[in-house]
Design an enzyme around this catalytic site. Structure first.
Site, PDB file in Angstrom:
ATOM      1  N   CYS A 113       0.823  -1.224   0.000  1.00 31.73           N
ATOM      2  CA  CYS A 113       0.000   0.000   0.000  1.00 31.73           C
ATOM      3  C   CYS A 113       0.852   1.267   0.000  1.00 31.73           C
ATOM      4  O   CYS A 113       0.367   2.336  -0.356  1.00 31.73           O
ATOM      5  CB  CYS A 113      -0.941   0.002   1.199  1.00 31.73           C
ATOM      6  N   HIS A 261      -4.294   6.717   1.840  1.00 30.54           N
ATOM      7  CA  HIS A 261      -4.478   5.406   1.232  1.00 30.54           C
ATOM      8  C   HIS A 261      -5.873   4.905   1.608  1.00 30.54           C
ATOM      9  O   HIS A 261      -6.346   5.127   2.722  1.00 30.54           O
ATOM     10  CB  HIS A 261      -3.413   4.426   1.722  1.00 30.54           C
ATOM     11  N   ASN A 291      -9.796  -1.424  -1.922  1.00 30.61           N
ATOM     12  CA  ASN A 291      -8.371  -1.137  -1.719  1.00 30.61           C
ATOM     13  C   ASN A 291      -7.596  -1.640  -2.932  1.00 30.61           C
ATOM     14  O   ASN A 291      -7.417  -2.838  -3.097  1.00 30.61           O
ATOM     15  CB  ASN A 291      -7.916  -1.843  -0.434  1.00 30.61           C
TER      16      ASN A 291
HETATM   17  N1  ACO Z   1     -18.409 -10.518   5.905  1.00 39.33           N
HETATM   18  C1  ACO Z   1     -19.014 -10.890   7.041  1.00 39.33           C
HETATM   19  N2  ACO Z   1     -18.334 -11.124   8.197  1.00 39.33           N
HETATM   20  C2  ACO Z   1     -17.002 -10.974   8.145  1.00 39.33           C
HETATM   21  C3  ACO Z   1     -16.315 -10.603   6.989  1.00 39.33           C
HETATM   22  C4  ACO Z   1     -17.075 -10.371   5.829  1.00 39.33           C
HETATM   23  N3  ACO Z   1     -16.515  -9.998   4.648  1.00 39.33           N
HETATM   24  N4  ACO Z   1     -14.979 -10.523   7.252  1.00 39.33           N
HETATM   25  C5  ACO Z   1     -14.842 -10.851   8.551  1.00 39.33           C
HETATM   26  N5  ACO Z   1     -16.045 -11.149   9.087  1.00 39.33           N
HETATM   27  C6  ACO Z   1     -16.378 -11.562  10.465  1.00 39.33           C
HETATM   28  C7  ACO Z   1     -15.210 -12.221  11.150  1.00 39.33           C
HETATM   29  O1  ACO Z   1     -15.151 -13.589  10.829  1.00 39.33           O
HETATM   30  C8  ACO Z   1     -15.544 -11.984  12.606  1.00 39.33           C
HETATM   31  O2  ACO Z   1     -16.474 -12.936  13.023  1.00 39.33           O
HETATM   32  P1  ACO Z   1     -16.418 -13.544  14.530  1.00 39.33           P
HETATM   33  O3  ACO Z   1     -16.581 -12.344  15.439  1.00 39.33           O
HETATM   34  O4  ACO Z   1     -17.543 -14.502  14.537  1.00 39.33           O
HETATM   35  O5  ACO Z   1     -15.056 -14.156  14.633  1.00 39.33           O
HETATM   36  C9  ACO Z   1     -16.248 -10.626  12.603  1.00 39.33           C
HETATM   37  O6  ACO Z   1     -16.665 -10.413  11.249  1.00 39.33           O
HETATM   38  C10 ACO Z   1     -15.373  -9.474  13.042  1.00 39.33           C
HETATM   39  O7  ACO Z   1     -14.130  -9.599  12.386  1.00 39.33           O
HETATM   40  P2  ACO Z   1     -12.971  -8.567  12.591  1.00 39.33           P
HETATM   41  O8  ACO Z   1     -11.790  -8.985  11.767  1.00 39.33           O
HETATM   42  O9  ACO Z   1     -12.738  -8.350  14.040  1.00 39.33           O
HETATM   43  O10 ACO Z   1     -13.656  -7.260  11.969  1.00 39.33           O
HETATM   44  P3  ACO Z   1     -13.126  -5.799  11.913  1.00 39.33           P
HETATM   45  O11 ACO Z   1     -14.145  -4.873  12.396  1.00 39.33           O
HETATM   46  O12 ACO Z   1     -11.747  -5.660  12.476  1.00 39.33           O
HETATM   47  O13 ACO Z   1     -13.002  -5.528  10.322  1.00 39.33           O
HETATM   48  C11 ACO Z   1     -11.281  -5.435   8.667  1.00 39.33           C
HETATM   49  C12 ACO Z   1     -12.145  -6.328   9.548  1.00 39.33           C
HETATM   50  C13 ACO Z   1     -12.215  -4.682   7.728  1.00 39.33           C
HETATM   51  C14 ACO Z   1     -10.352  -6.311   7.843  1.00 39.33           C
HETATM   52  C15 ACO Z   1     -10.488  -4.410   9.537  1.00 39.33           C
HETATM   53  O14 ACO Z   1      -9.856  -5.093  10.590  1.00 39.33           O
HETATM   54  C16 ACO Z   1      -9.436  -3.621   8.792  1.00 39.33           C
HETATM   55  O15 ACO Z   1      -9.748  -2.788   7.970  1.00 39.33           O
HETATM   56  N6  ACO Z   1      -8.114  -3.787   9.113  1.00 39.33           N
HETATM   57  C17 ACO Z   1      -7.039  -2.992   8.552  1.00 39.33           C
HETATM   58  C18 ACO Z   1      -6.874  -3.141   7.051  1.00 39.33           C
HETATM   59  C19 ACO Z   1      -5.670  -2.366   6.566  1.00 39.33           C
HETATM   60  O16 ACO Z   1      -5.500  -1.188   6.814  1.00 39.33           O
HETATM   61  N7  ACO Z   1      -4.771  -3.019   5.818  1.00 39.33           N
HETATM   62  C20 ACO Z   1      -3.568  -2.372   5.366  1.00 39.33           C
HETATM   63  C21 ACO Z   1      -3.572  -2.063   3.944  1.00 39.33           C
HETATM   64  S1  ACO Z   1      -3.682  -3.484   2.908  1.00 39.33           S
HETATM   65  C22 ACO Z   1      -2.084  -3.757   2.251  1.00 39.33           C
HETATM   66  O17 ACO Z   1      -1.121  -3.227   2.644  1.00 39.33           O
HETATM   67  C23 ACO Z   1      -1.954  -4.805   1.162  1.00 39.33           C
END
Ligand code: ACO
Length: 342
Positions: A113, A261, A291
């Site tokens: 990213c 980003h 993204n």
């Molecule tokens: N649809 C439905 N449910 C989902 C999905 C989905 N697509 N994805 C995850 N869940 C579920 C999980 O299984 C979990 O279920 P559980 O509670 O029964 O275990 C629940 O939703 C909550 O999951 P979390 O991972 O805790 O959800 P969170 O609110 O943290 O959101 C996310 C997840 C969107 C990935 C977030 O953590 C995030 O944005 N993280 C940072 C991303 C980032 O900045 N990445 C860097 C750039 S990418 C790069 O460099 C290539």
């Protein structure tokens, strides 16, 4: 003194648009969950035979058009991607071929990213040193061919999209004390957290590099500790933004536009609140594209120009955080591309 300004910018999004509802055909998810947690409404997926270099070359053609330049005017290519067309060579040389440039140098950057920020910084150094006058800086991804679109991979797959952007950086002469184009760049990494967001296989650390077992396991799909990455993003974004402002003697209030980003709309909104910049001054398009990793920032810059969000002499800050971890920022005194001046 030489400084780097944007002469032209362009973007390319593959035709195939995938909505959140479309994803429900492959994984257990909902439009509501994806929109609430990430802000994404749709993304584009490349189709068979449409590689990163094709997308980057298309974006570059638009950037050349905006700059009123031809491919032969380019002196160097920098291409950022984590999803190159082939294991080797890099995609930069493919763009050199597709655009029909002379035998100019082509450098691939692999900083996820932050790839575009790193690439801009390298291009800026070439221009400041007087080595090149016109550098094509590209960022693009074809995530869709490497995503686990089953429920197992839904946390990552719901966020990512394909696309590419291009910026042509050009040299201008400035007097002492005069500001034009890139003012300062700041780059960081913390490899300690590499396993928090990575794609482990195939890799040269494995002998042999590819086996039927590797294909059958899920380690060739990207993995992310979402919440962990989220909390680090919330810390590193404001840090590196303040670093840029302090280095140049500016305050948040001086900013005209902030282009972050686009990994998650919630991260962007948290960061905006933390550094106290109103959302009207923050550019977002994650809703349409998800993204697109290295492609995100040049796509945003192109749309900011198209939507008239950047005016001559605006103070523009761009910043990123992503896998590695890597993060960085670029502060610019925006100059309207000369070919667009009335
Ligand atoms: N649809 C439905 N449910 C989902 C999905 C989905 N697509 N994805 C995850 N869940 C579920 C999980 O299984 C979990 O279920 P559980 O509670 O029964 O275990 C629940 O939703 C909550 O999951 P979390 O991972 O805790 O959800 P969170 O609110 O943290 O959101 C996310 C997840 C969107 C990935 C977030 O953590 C995030 O944005 N993280 C940072 C991303 C980032 O900045 N990445 C860097 C750039 S990418 C790069 O460099 C290539």
């Amino acid at each position: 003194m030489k400084r780097s300004i944007v002469l032209g910018a362009g973007k390319y999004l593959p035709e195939c648009r995938i909505t959140n509802d479309d994803l429900t055909r492959w994984m257990d998810t909902t439009d509501e969950w994806i929109q609430q947690r990430t802000g994404v409404k749709s993304r584009h997926f490349a189709t068979e035979g449409e590689g990163v270099a094709d997308m980057c070359a298309n974006a570059a053609r638009d950037a050349l058009k905006m700059a009123n330049m031809e491919a032969k005017d380019l002196e160097f290519i920098i291409l950022a991607t984590l999803s190159p067309d082939y294991a080797m060579p890099g995609s930069g040389v493919l763009v050199q071929k597709y655009l029909g440039c002379e035998t100019i140098g082509a450098l691939d950057v692999r900083n996820q990213c932050s790839g575009f920020i790193y690439s801009l910084s390298v291009a800026d150094q070439f221009i400041r040193s007087g080595m090149y006058k016109n550098v094509l800086v590209l960022g693009g991804e074809s995530h869709s061919s490497g995503l686990d679109l089953s429920t197992r991979g839904r946390d990552i797959s719901a966020m990512f999209g394909d696309g590419a952007g291009a910026v042509i950086l050009g040299a201008v002469d400035v007097e002492e004390g005069e500001e034009a184009g890139i003012l300062t760049t700041h780059l960081h990494s913390e490899g300690h957290f590499l396993r928090s967001l990575w794609c482990e296989q195939p890799g040269s650390i494995f002998r042999p590099r590819m086996t039927p077992e590797i294909f059958n396991n899920d380690r060739w799909f990207p993995k992310m500790k979402g919440r962990f990455v989220f909390t680090h993003a919330l810390r590193r974004f404001p840090e590196v933004m303040n670093e840029a402002l302090e280095a140049s003697g500016y305050k948040v209030d001086d900013l005209d536009l902030f282009i972050p980003h686009q990994a998650n709309l919630r991260i962007i909104e948290f960061v905006a609140r933390q550094i106290e910049i109103p959302m009207e001054k923050v550019f977002t398009n994650i809703q349409k594209y998800g993204n697109t990793t290295a492609g995100t920032l040049p796509i945003c810059i192109t749309e900011a120009i198209e939507e008239n969000r950047l005016k001559d002499d605006d103070l523009l800050l761009i910043a990123s955080f992503g896998a590695g971890f890597t993060w960085g920022s670029v502060l610019m005194r925006w100059k309207t591309p000369p070919a667009l001046r009335g």
